[in-house]
Design a protein around this motif. Structure first.
Motif, PDB file in Angstrom:
ATOM      1  N   PHE A  23       0.834  -1.198   0.000  1.00  0.00           N
ATOM      2  CA  PHE A  23       0.000   0.000   0.000  1.00  0.00           C
ATOM      3  C   PHE A  23       0.867   1.246   0.000  1.00  0.00           C
ATOM      4  O   PHE A  23       0.630   2.198  -0.743  1.00  0.00           O
ATOM      5  CB  PHE A  23      -0.906  -0.015   1.231  1.00  0.00           C
ATOM      6  N   LEU A  24       1.898   1.223   0.866  1.00  0.00           N
ATOM      7  CA  LEU A  24       2.782   2.371   0.917  1.00  0.00           C
ATOM      8  C   LEU A  24       3.469   2.577  -0.421  1.00  0.00           C
ATOM      9  O   LEU A  24       3.660   3.701  -0.877  1.00  0.00           O
ATOM     10  CB  LEU A  24       3.839   2.183   2.016  1.00  0.00           C
ATOM     11  N   ALA A  25       3.816   1.486  -1.058  1.00  0.00           N
ATOM     12  CA  ALA A  25       4.519   1.611  -2.327  1.00  0.00           C
ATOM     13  C   ALA A  25       3.617   2.211  -3.394  1.00  0.00           C
ATOM     14  O   ALA A  25       3.999   3.137  -4.096  1.00  0.00           O
ATOM     15  CB  ALA A  25       5.016   0.243  -2.773  1.00  0.00           C
ATOM     16  N   LEU A  26       2.426   1.677  -3.511  1.00  0.00           N
ATOM     17  CA  LEU A  26       1.579   2.082  -4.628  1.00  0.00           C
ATOM     18  C   LEU A  26       0.775   3.338  -4.331  1.00  0.00           C
ATOM     19  O   LEU A  26       0.840   4.311  -5.048  1.00  0.00           O
ATOM     20  CB  LEU A  26       0.621   0.938  -4.982  1.00  0.00           C
ATOM     21  N   GLN A  27       0.035   3.296  -3.229  1.00  0.00           N
ATOM     22  CA  GLN A  27      -0.920   4.363  -2.996  1.00  0.00           C
ATOM     23  C   GLN A  27      -0.255   5.600  -2.411  1.00  0.00           C
ATOM     24  O   GLN A  27      -0.645   6.714  -2.683  1.00  0.00           O
ATOM     25  CB  GLN A  27      -2.006   3.850  -2.037  1.00  0.00           C
ATOM     26  N   VAL A  28       0.740   5.377  -1.550  1.00  0.00           N
ATOM     27  CA  VAL A  28       1.328   6.523  -0.871  1.00  0.00           C
ATOM     28  C   VAL A  28       2.479   7.123  -1.666  1.00  0.00           C
ATOM     29  O   VAL A  28       2.614   8.339  -1.752  1.00  0.00           O
ATOM     30  CB  VAL A  28       1.812   6.114   0.544  1.00  0.00           C
ATOM     31  N   SER A  29       3.314   6.285  -2.261  1.00  0.00           N
ATOM     32  CA  SER A  29       4.437   6.882  -2.975  1.00  0.00           C
ATOM     33  C   SER A  29       4.257   6.830  -4.478  1.00  0.00           C
ATOM     34  O   SER A  29       5.120   7.248  -5.221  1.00  0.00           O
ATOM     35  CB  SER A  29       5.753   6.211  -2.576  1.00  0.00           C
ATOM     36  N   GLY A  30       3.127   6.338  -4.928  1.00  0.00           N
ATOM     37  CA  GLY A  30       2.819   6.411  -6.348  1.00  0.00           C
ATOM     38  C   GLY A  30       3.775   5.650  -7.230  1.00  0.00           C
ATOM     39  O   GLY A  30       4.030   6.037  -8.366  1.00  0.00           O
TER      40      GLY A  30
ATOM     41  N   TRP B 185      -4.341  12.343  -2.151  1.00  0.00           N
ATOM     42  CA  TRP B 185      -3.510  11.248  -2.632  1.00  0.00           C
ATOM     43  C   TRP B 185      -2.537  11.699  -3.705  1.00  0.00           C
ATOM     44  O   TRP B 185      -1.391  11.257  -3.765  1.00  0.00           O
ATOM     45  CB  TRP B 185      -4.386  10.124  -3.195  1.00  0.00           C
ATOM     46  N   MET B 188       0.431  13.522  -2.349  1.00  0.00           N
ATOM     47  CA  MET B 188       1.207  12.553  -1.584  1.00  0.00           C
ATOM     48  C   MET B 188       2.051  11.703  -2.522  1.00  0.00           C
ATOM     49  O   MET B 188       3.243  11.517  -2.337  1.00  0.00           O
ATOM     50  CB  MET B 188       0.247  11.664  -0.802  1.00  0.00           C
ATOM     51  N   GLN B 189       1.445  11.190  -3.571  1.00  0.00           N
ATOM     52  CA  GLN B 189       2.177  10.311  -4.461  1.00  0.00           C
ATOM     53  C   GLN B 189       3.297  11.054  -5.153  1.00  0.00           C
ATOM     54  O   GLN B 189       4.346  10.493  -5.433  1.00  0.00           O
ATOM     55  CB  GLN B 189       1.220   9.711  -5.492  1.00  0.00           C
ATOM     56  N   VAL B 192       6.118  11.571  -2.130  1.00  0.00           N
ATOM     57  CA  VAL B 192       6.712  10.472  -1.369  1.00  0.00           C
ATOM     58  C   VAL B 192       7.396   9.538  -2.342  1.00  0.00           C
ATOM     59  O   VAL B 192       6.770   8.990  -3.237  1.00  0.00           O
ATOM     60  CB  VAL B 192       5.640   9.698  -0.571  1.00  0.00           C
ATOM     61  N   ASP B 193       8.684   9.357  -2.165  1.00  0.00           N
ATOM     62  CA  ASP B 193       9.422   8.475  -3.054  1.00  0.00           C
ATOM     63  C   ASP B 193       9.613   7.120  -2.391  1.00  0.00           C
ATOM     64  O   ASP B 193       9.946   7.043  -1.219  1.00  0.00           O
ATOM     65  CB  ASP B 193      10.787   9.095  -3.368  1.00  0.00           C
ATOM     66  N   PHE B 194       9.397   6.062  -3.145  1.00  0.00           N
ATOM     67  CA  PHE B 194       9.455   4.734  -2.532  1.00  0.00           C
ATOM     68  C   PHE B 194      10.821   4.437  -1.941  1.00  0.00           C
ATOM     69  O   PHE B 194      10.947   4.022  -0.801  1.00  0.00           O
ATOM     70  CB  PHE B 194       9.072   3.672  -3.565  1.00  0.00           C
ATOM     71  N   VAL B 198       9.976   5.485   1.780  1.00  0.00           N
ATOM     72  CA  VAL B 198       9.411   4.262   2.346  1.00  0.00           C
ATOM     73  C   VAL B 198      10.514   3.281   2.741  1.00  0.00           C
ATOM     74  O   VAL B 198      10.542   2.758   3.856  1.00  0.00           O
ATOM     75  CB  VAL B 198       8.437   3.596   1.351  1.00  0.00           C
TER      76      VAL B 198
END
Lengths: 149, 260, 270
Positions: A23-30, B185, B188-189, B192-194, B198
């Protein structure tokens, strides 16, 4: 508690964690699973790139059509040379279009907007934008305003 | 006067000796990998006790922290007219900092202290000694599963914390305060970098998991085997874990997010 | 002593926190017999068991068990030797998260590869020997103190050891439980041919079942022999301990100032 039940619950726990990561990968960081290979390169020279950075957005009419690949300094012209990766299916950018640096919102990050020209020919792989507009510099604007220009 | 200096020196040496014991202890715990058929069920049991049972406090805290971030963030950002940025504010705060750190602090308080008390009690009732006398290495059988369970659980808990927090922020921001869901969203996307955010947050929680689990099991193993000793060890676990997490957070943040 | 020594301690010195707990202790524990080690509280009787079991190393001197020098053994050999030893801890030390059955099965599961039905048979036999076969599904928290010790005893004989060590087995037991333990210790010793070492300060019970006894005080052996020999021992210290006299070589009063100055009495004095 029975061993089997415990195992199942622990398994669900770990799955929940992985799902959260997803979820964090897709929805939060796009993070997008789209293939990265379908792009072609274009260049643009700017006098002042402002706060532009690699992986910045490139948009046309508000739609994201690519990302900034790299930014280097041209030592002869003292301009910033920006290399962009544009999606392959956006292959009809008129050759006289301009690359303009815009800011999203007042505090937002900067991005490149492609302002469409009227030429019948399109930009191809490795072409450079003919006209560019540099980032708005707040101090210059204020001094222009103050000196009444 | 000399007595005081000598006492200070002795305390210093005690601390260093304790650290040395802790490292030897860690080597014993990490080094002995048991047979999978024996070790795995023990690990699963501990994952349940340490991880699953901490879910409740992590989810509730995550939810409330996300909601508070939403409220506070909205108030501050609306001064700049940038309410739409609330999504990215909440997500970045949670993913980079709050999820790893707060989940670790909650973990230390709930699961860490429980581990210390359990191991300390086993030491005080001579269960660890009797295991040794039966030719079973207590480090491998009792301590190692608990350590690994803590190490694995904390990143999972931190991820869940972040997700619940983001969702809580959305509840407040979008449903209650009227921020447009698309911009919540979308912004945010975009920011925020994976890999940078993350994954770095995940790395932090892995480091914190290692440290909190180590401190918790060590304090239990090393405690004075009386009821006063166990209570002192439990307190030490919570205090040392919290300090370690906050200190390491500073170091990791400087390394990951600083521009040196 | 007729039988050969299963355990010998030769001139063992052991200190902890600056205090000399054992100051040159030498004793032999005969094979196949019940030996009682007695002494006042705090003389390090439990420490002695730990030295025999290899959990502690002496500062100097030898600890020989079944012909092997314990402090010199490597980890793996020590663990193998421990498989031949059973130890009954003062508190029973049952694993609180396992049932009675699982507690007794624990050494079998860890050290053998026996199939489940064989393990079941052995566990039930051991529980039967201590009279608790019907309690096998209970958890340790549900047992009384005496029952806990009996289960711990069943666990310590699960692997049919050669040596059993009992750490204060009679402490705090009611008369019936005491009687049960005495019977079990005696029966196990004779039926299984074990060497039993009993650490206790309970004189009547210990002397009633042991074949040989040692009294340790102030880090030294102050008397040893069969129960009869000890009862007739010339040393006053031994007699005070055996008879439970409140005052003697071990004084009643802790070292103190003279009474007159503490109580502020003046005058012609006592």
């Amino acid at each position: 508690m029975a061993q089997r039940t415990t195992e199942i619950i622990v398994g669900l726990f770990i799955i929940a964690g992985l799902a959260a990561l997803l979820f964090l990968a897709l929805q939060v960081s796009g993070l997008s699973p789209k293939a990265a290979g379908a792009t072609y390169k274009l260049h643009a020279n700017f006098n002042d790139i402002g706060g532009l950075a690699p992986r910045g957005r490139i948009s046309m009419a508000g739609v994201t059509v690519g990302t900034i690949e790299s930014i280097t300094l041209d030592r002869e012209t003292f301009q910033a040379r920006v290399t962009m990766s544009i999606h392959k299916d956006v292959d009809n950018i008129p050759a006289d279009s301009a690359a303009v640096i815009r800011t999203s919102g007042i505090l937002g990050e900067q991005y490149i907007d492609i302002s469409i020209g009227g030429d019948l020919e399109s930009l191809k792989e490795g072409d450079t934008f003919y006209s560019t507009q540099s980032a708005m510099n707040l101090e210059r604007m204020i001094s222009n305003f103050a000196s009444g220009r | 006067m000399m007595d005081r200096i000598a006492a200070l020196g002795r305390t210093g040496l005690d601390v260093i000796a304790s650290l040395g014991r802790a490292c030897q202890f860690l080597a014993g715990v990490v080094g002995g990998v048991p047979k999978p058929s024996v070790g795995f069920p023990l690990l699963v049991k501990q994952l349940y006790a340490v991880g699953v049972l901490s879910l409740a406090i992590v989810v509730v805290s995550g939810l409330f922290i996300g909601m508070v971030l939403g409220l506070q963030g909205y108030t501050i950002l609306s001064d700049f007219g940038s309410e739409a940025a609330i999504g990215q504010m909440i997500a970045l705060t949670l993913v980079r900092e709050l999820a790893p750190v707060v989940a670790a602090l909650l973990f230390a308080g709930r699961a860490g202290s429980a581990l210390t008390a359990e191991i300390g009690l086993m030491k005080a009732t001579e269960q660890l000694s009797s295991m040794e006398m039966m030719g079973v290495d207590p480090l491998r059988r009792v301590i190692a599963p608990r350590f690994w369970a803590g190490f694995i659980s904390l990143p999972v808990l931190a991820m869940i914390f972040a997700v619940v927090g983001v969702w809580g922020g959305m509840l407040v921001g979008v449903e209650w305060l009227g921020v447009y869901e698309g911009s919540y969203w979308g912004n945010m996307q975009a920011s925020v970098d994976f890999v940078d955010d993350v994954l770095n947050g995940l790395i932090k929680s892995v480091v914190f998991g290692f440290v909190c689990a180590w401190i918790a099991v060590y304090q239990g193993y090393d405690c004075v085997p009386t009821s006063a000793g166990i209570s002192s060890a439990t307190t030490k676990t919570v205090v040392y874990s919290s300090l370690a997490v906050l200190g390491l957070d500073f170091v990791l943040t400087a390394v990951m997010f600083g521009n040196f | 002593m007729a039988s050969s020594a299963y355990i010998s301690l030769n001139d063992v010195v052991f200190s902890r926190s600056g205090r000399r707990i054992f100051d040159g202790v030498s004793l032999d524990i005969p094979k196949g017999r019940i030996t009682a080690i007695m002494g006042p509280s705090g003389t390090g009787k439990t420490t002695l068991l730990r030295l025999i079991g290899g959990q502690l190393r002496p500062d100097s001197g030898q600890v020989v068990v079944a012909g092997r020098e314990v402090p010199k053994l490597k980890r793996k050999e020590l663990y193998l030797l421990r498989e031949k030893m059973g130890m009954l801890f003062q508190s029973g030390a049952l694993f609180t998260d396992l049932s009675v059955y699982e507690n007794v099965a624990f050494p079998l599961r860890v050290h053998t590869r026996l199939p489940e039905d064989m393990i079941r048979d052995i566990v039930l036999m051991k529980l039967e020997a201590v009279g608790l076969r019907g309690a096998r599904k209970l958890m340790p928290s549900e047992l009384s103190g005496g029952m806990t010790r009996r289960v711990a005893l069943a666990r310590s004989i699960a692997l049919d050891p050669e040596l059993i060590m009992y750490d204060e087995p009679f402490a705090g037991q009611d008369p019936i439980a005491m009687g049960v333990l005495v019977k079990l210790i005696r029966d196990l010793n004779s039926s299984m041919g074990l060497t039993s070492v009993l650490v206790s300060h309970d004189v009547p019970e210990s002397l009633s079942i042991c074949h040989y006894a040692c009294i340790i005080a102030d880090g030294k052996v102050i008397g040893e022999g069969t129960p009869d020999e000890l009862r007739a021992h010339p040393s006053e210290r031994v007699q005070q301990f055996l008879k439970g006299q409140p005052d003697g070589p071990v004084p009643f009063h802790y070292p103190n100032n003279d009474a007159a100055s503490d109580f502020g009495i003046r005058g012609s004095g006592a």
